[in-house]
Design a protein around this motif. Structure first.
Motif, short mmCIF file in Angstrom:
data_model
loop_
_atom_site.label_atom_id
_atom_site.label_comp_id
_atom_site.label_asym_id
_atom_site.label_seq_id
_atom_site.Cartn_x
_atom_site.Cartn_y
_atom_site.Cartn_z
N GLU A 6 0.83 -1.20 0.00
CA GLU A 6 0.00 0.00 0.00
C GLU A 6 0.87 1.26 0.00
N ARG A 38 -9.44 -0.71 6.74
CA ARG A 38 -8.80 0.32 7.55
C ARG A 38 -8.94 -0.02 9.03
N TYR A 93 -4.68 2.27 6.41
CA TYR A 93 -5.42 1.61 5.33
C TYR A 93 -4.58 0.47 4.76
N TYR A 94 -5.25 -0.65 4.55
CA TYR A 94 -4.61 -1.85 4.04
C TYR A 94 -5.38 -2.37 2.83
N TRP A 117 -1.09 -9.48 6.86
CA TRP A 117 -1.35 -8.14 6.37
C TRP A 117 -0.04 -7.45 6.03
N GLY A 120 0.48 -1.39 5.48
CA GLY A 120 -0.56 -0.38 5.38
C GLY A 120 0.00 1.00 5.11
#
Length: 127
Positions: A6, A38, A93-94, A117, A120
């Motif tokens: 991101e 997010r 945010y991811y 994840w 971000g």
């Protein structure tokens, strides 16, 4: 292995706009679903928007009409255009997708279903 990275976050004044990018590397197909998520301070991660492999788009009620998700298949990049930002949009945010090996298939609206994840990108809208 597929990696989703991101970028594009930053500090933006209330009412402003920002476009986030999610670039995929190591993937052998450009047709796959991706979700944006997010996580605000002290809150659980939430799904924000998603785009399917066929290009259909879906949004959480909280961002409907303000956020637009799109993709550039040639660049293996998914974008999240955000307008009319407010302090409630402040979060990390991811982006994510259900990837197995070098293929990705789709996204989950329940972020708890993902095992991993990326780092971000921070979006901050001061009050």
């Amino acid at each position: 292995q597929v990696q989703l990275v991101e970028s594009g976050g930053g500090l933006v004044q209330p009412g402003g706009s920002l476009t986030l990018s999610c670039a995929a590397s190591g993937i052998i197909s450009s047709i796959y679903g991706v979700g944006w998520y997010r996580q605000a301070p002290g809150k659980q991660r939430e799904w924000v928007a998603g785009i399917t492999g066929g290009g259909s788009t879906y949004y959480a009620d909280s961002v409907e009409g303000r956020f637009t998700i799109s993709r550039d298949n040639a660049k293996n990049t998914v974008f999240l255009q955000m307008i009319s930002l407010g302090p409630e949009d402040t979060a990390v945010y991811y982006c994510n997708s259900n990837c197995q090996g070098r293929k990705c298939y789709g996204y989950y609206t329940d972020p708890r279903l993902f095992d991993s994840w990326g780092q971000g990108t921070q979006v901050t809208v001061p009050s």
